[in-house]
Design a protein around this motif. Sequence first.
Motif, mmCIF file in Angstrom:
data_model
loop_
_atom_site.group_PDB
_atom_site.id
_atom_site.type_symbol
_atom_site.label_atom_id
_atom_site.label_comp_id
_atom_site.label_asym_id
_atom_site.label_seq_id
_atom_site.Cartn_x
_atom_site.Cartn_y
_atom_site.Cartn_z
ATOM 1 N N SER A 22 16.323 21.413 60.436
ATOM 2 C CA SER A 22 15.547 22.025 59.363
ATOM 3 C C SER A 22 14.986 20.939 58.449
ATOM 4 O O SER A 22 15.423 19.785 58.489
ATOM 5 C CB SER A 22 16.421 22.940 58.496
ATOM 6 N N VAL A 42 8.856 32.944 56.404
ATOM 7 C CA VAL A 42 8.613 31.567 55.953
ATOM 8 C C VAL A 42 7.110 31.414 55.724
ATOM 9 O O VAL A 42 6.324 31.747 56.628
ATOM 10 C CB VAL A 42 9.078 30.527 57.014
ATOM 11 N N ASP A 77 13.910 27.180 59.627
ATOM 12 C CA ASP A 77 13.982 26.894 58.196
ATOM 13 C C ASP A 77 15.427 27.034 57.696
ATOM 14 O O ASP A 77 16.315 27.460 58.441
ATOM 15 C CB ASP A 77 13.022 27.794 57.407
ATOM 16 N N GLU A 129 13.458 24.290 49.742
ATOM 17 C CA GLU A 129 14.274 23.966 50.932
ATOM 18 C C GLU A 129 15.200 22.775 50.686
ATOM 19 O O GLU A 129 16.330 22.750 51.155
ATOM 20 C CB GLU A 129 13.372 23.656 52.130
#
Length: 228
Positions: free
Chosen positions: A27, A92, A119, A171
């Motif tokens: 990720s 996403v 993700d 993220e």
Amino acid sequence: MKKNRGTSKALNMNGHRKKESILFIVSGPSGVGKSTLCDYLEKEVASLKFSVSTTTRPIRGSEVDGWDYIFTDEEQFKKLIDQDEFLEWAIVHDHYYGTQKKIVDTLIEEGVDAIVDIDVQGGLSIKKNDPSAVLIFIAPPKLSDLEQRLDNRGTDNSKTIKTRLENARIEMQSIKSYDYLIVNDSLEESKELIKSIITTERYKVHRTDPEFIQEILNKFKAAADLKL
Ligand code: 5GP
């Protein structure tokens, strides 16, 4: 387009045997170089295959349906959700993305390790259900590098790039929940690092076939009988 997907190299584990397949999850923000690293691993590392995700986002550039992604529409994607076909799925950058159970299961049945590029929502959801999965986070050295790379890629308009950069900041907050972190400053170094993570995981004792350990122990039982 990804070429040479599959395992061209023979697996040499020096006689070592694993208990089961390992699921590697890569990720990190969009544009950080995850696909490049996954492509590299597929070509260079034996017994490791990429699990193709399903998405509702439009196909771009030279992508090939069924190869880079399984491209589908929202109606079909929601049907797959209802049929419980996903190991995980997430929205996403305004599109649906998901990992189909049957694709990962096929790889596991083949006895190879699987690598997915998903993700952080997906990564953390898989890890919750399967603590043996290995989470690898790829980070950019700085946000402006990401902006530059997304711009150079030329596949997204400025609104999409902005959304992706905003999501990147979010993220990055999940780094601490990951098992490994690679700051992709030099692609060559990152390739070596990610390859060594895979090797390291493969040789962990808790992932080793108990029969293989027993065979080693048996040899030492015999050694106890030696007269010298
Ligand atoms: P892209 O549109 O640039 O190919 O991917 C956008 C994001 O979706 C990336 O961060 C990628 O890791 C993520 N992604 C790709 N496939 C999946 C998937 O199956 N599940 C989840 N949760 N995310 C995915």
